[in-house]
Design a protein around this motif. Sequence first.
Motif, PDB file in Angstrom:
ATOM      1  N   LYS A  26     -36.461  23.505 -26.826  1.00 42.14           N
ATOM      2  CA  LYS A  26     -37.027  24.421 -25.839  1.00 42.14           C
ATOM      3  C   LYS A  26     -38.546  24.286 -25.790  1.00 42.14           C
ATOM      4  N   GLN A  27     -39.183  24.207 -26.954  1.00 45.63           N
ATOM      5  CA  GLN A  27     -40.635  24.018 -26.991  1.00 45.63           C
ATOM      6  C   GLN A  27     -41.029  22.673 -26.377  1.00 45.63           C
ATOM      7  N   PHE A  28     -40.241  21.648 -26.686  1.00 38.89           N
ATOM      8  CA  PHE A  28     -40.505  20.322 -26.106  1.00 38.89           C
ATOM      9  C   PHE A  28     -40.397  20.364 -24.589  1.00 38.89           C
ATOM     10  N   LYS A  29     -39.332  20.978 -24.084  1.00 43.66           N
ATOM     11  CA  LYS A  29     -39.108  21.051 -22.635  1.00 43.66           C
ATOM     12  C   LYS A  29     -40.184  21.897 -21.953  1.00 43.66           C
ATOM     13  N   ASP A  30     -40.653  22.964 -22.608  1.00 50.43           N
ATOM     14  CA  ASP A  30     -41.729  23.780 -22.039  1.00 50.43           C
ATOM     15  C   ASP A  30     -43.041  23.002 -21.971  1.00 50.43           C
ATOM     16  N   SER A  95     -38.356   6.229 -17.381  1.00 45.66           N
ATOM     17  CA  SER A  95     -39.296   7.307 -17.054  1.00 45.66           C
ATOM     18  C   SER A  95     -40.084   7.723 -18.292  1.00 45.66           C
ATOM     19  N   LEU A  96     -41.264   8.223 -18.056  1.00 42.95           N
ATOM     20  CA  LEU A  96     -42.138   8.648 -19.143  1.00 42.95           C
ATOM     21  C   LEU A  96     -41.523   9.803 -19.928  1.00 42.95           C
ATOM     22  N   TRP A  97     -40.813  10.689 -19.237  1.00 44.46           N
ATOM     23  CA  TRP A  97     -40.168  11.804 -19.934  1.00 44.46           C
ATOM     24  C   TRP A  97     -39.100  11.285 -20.886  1.00 44.46           C
ATOM     25  N   TYR A 101     -38.928  11.991 -24.780  1.00 44.37           N
ATOM     26  CA  TYR A 101     -37.739  12.587 -25.391  1.00 44.37           C
ATOM     27  C   TYR A 101     -37.252  11.728 -26.552  1.00 44.37           C
ATOM     28  N   ALA A 102     -37.289  10.414 -26.411  1.00 46.72           N
ATOM     29  CA  ALA A 102     -36.878   9.520 -27.500  1.00 46.72           C
ATOM     30  C   ALA A 102     -37.800   9.710 -28.715  1.00 46.72           C
ATOM     31  N   ILE A 103     -39.098   9.834 -28.471  1.00 46.03           N
ATOM     32  CA  ILE A 103     -40.049  10.068 -29.564  1.00 46.03           C
ATOM     33  C   ILE A 103     -39.780  11.427 -30.210  1.00 46.03           C
ATOM     34  N   VAL A 113     -32.523   7.877 -35.559  1.00 44.52           N
ATOM     35  CA  VAL A 113     -31.736   7.902 -34.324  1.00 44.52           C
ATOM     36  C   VAL A 113     -31.366   6.465 -34.001  1.00 44.52           C
ATOM     37  N   SER A 114     -30.104   6.229 -33.730  1.00 43.25           N
ATOM     38  CA  SER A 114     -29.677   4.874 -33.392  1.00 43.25           C
ATOM     39  C   SER A 114     -29.951   4.585 -31.922  1.00 43.25           C
ATOM     40  N   ALA A 115     -30.047   3.314 -31.608  1.00 47.06           N
ATOM     41  CA  ALA A 115     -30.269   2.902 -30.222  1.00 47.06           C
ATOM     42  C   ALA A 115     -29.089   3.321 -29.345  1.00 47.06           C
ATOM     43  N   LYS A 116     -27.908   3.251 -29.888  1.00 45.43           N
ATOM     44  CA  LYS A 116     -26.714   3.654 -29.130  1.00 45.43           C
ATOM     45  C   LYS A 116     -26.726   5.151 -28.831  1.00 45.43           C
ATOM     46  N   GLU A 117     -27.211   5.949 -29.772  1.00 44.76           N
ATOM     47  CA  GLU A 117     -27.294   7.388 -29.535  1.00 44.76           C
ATOM     48  C   GLU A 117     -28.287   7.692 -28.411  1.00 44.76           C
ATOM     49  N   LEU A 118     -29.438   7.019 -28.423  1.00 40.61           N
ATOM     50  CA  LEU A 118     -30.408   7.191 -27.335  1.00 40.61           C
ATOM     51  C   LEU A 118     -29.824   6.724 -26.009  1.00 40.61           C
ATOM     52  N   GLU A 119     -29.080   5.636 -26.045  1.00 42.96           N
ATOM     53  CA  GLU A 119     -28.448   5.118 -24.837  1.00 42.96           C
ATOM     54  C   GLU A 119     -27.493   6.154 -24.240  1.00 42.96           C
TER      55      GLU A 119
END
Length: 127
Positions: A26-30, A95-97, A101-103, A113-119
Motif C-alpha cells: 500500500k505504501q509502495f502504491k501510494d 513500463s517504469l512502474w 515493482y520488481a525492485i 524472487v525468481s524470474a518466473k515469479e516476476l513473469e
Amino acid sequence: MDSLYNVSLDNKYYRRIMIPMRYTFKQFKDEYPDDAACLEAVFQNRYGNITTCPKCGVTNAKFYRVKKRQCYACSQCGGQLHPLADTIFRKSSTSLWNWFYAIYQFSVAKNGVSAKELERTLGVTYK
C-alpha cells in the motif's frame, strides 16, 4: 528478553528504533501510483532540486515534463534532461512502474524472487 540484544521487547525505545518498519505494498502504491511518479522519482534522485540548466547555464531555471516523452525540458531554452539515460531503464519496453515493482519485490522478499515469479505477477517475459 531478546537474547541477541539483551534488551526487553517491552521497551518503547527498542520497539520504535531497533525494529525496522516494513514497507508495505500500500505504501509502495501510494508513493509510485504510475509511470509518471516513477519518472519523477528517478529525476529527483539523479538531479535533485536542479536550479541551473546544463545547456544554457541559466540559474533559477525551472524544468517541466515533456508530454509523451520520458524527459524534462528547461523553461528558458528548451534543453532536455533525460533521467533514464545511462540506467537499466533506458530503451526498455517494460513500463517504469513494472521495474519499480520488481525492485520493490526484491527489497521485501526474504528469500529472493525468481524470474518466473516476476513473469507471472507482472505479465512480462524475462527474455
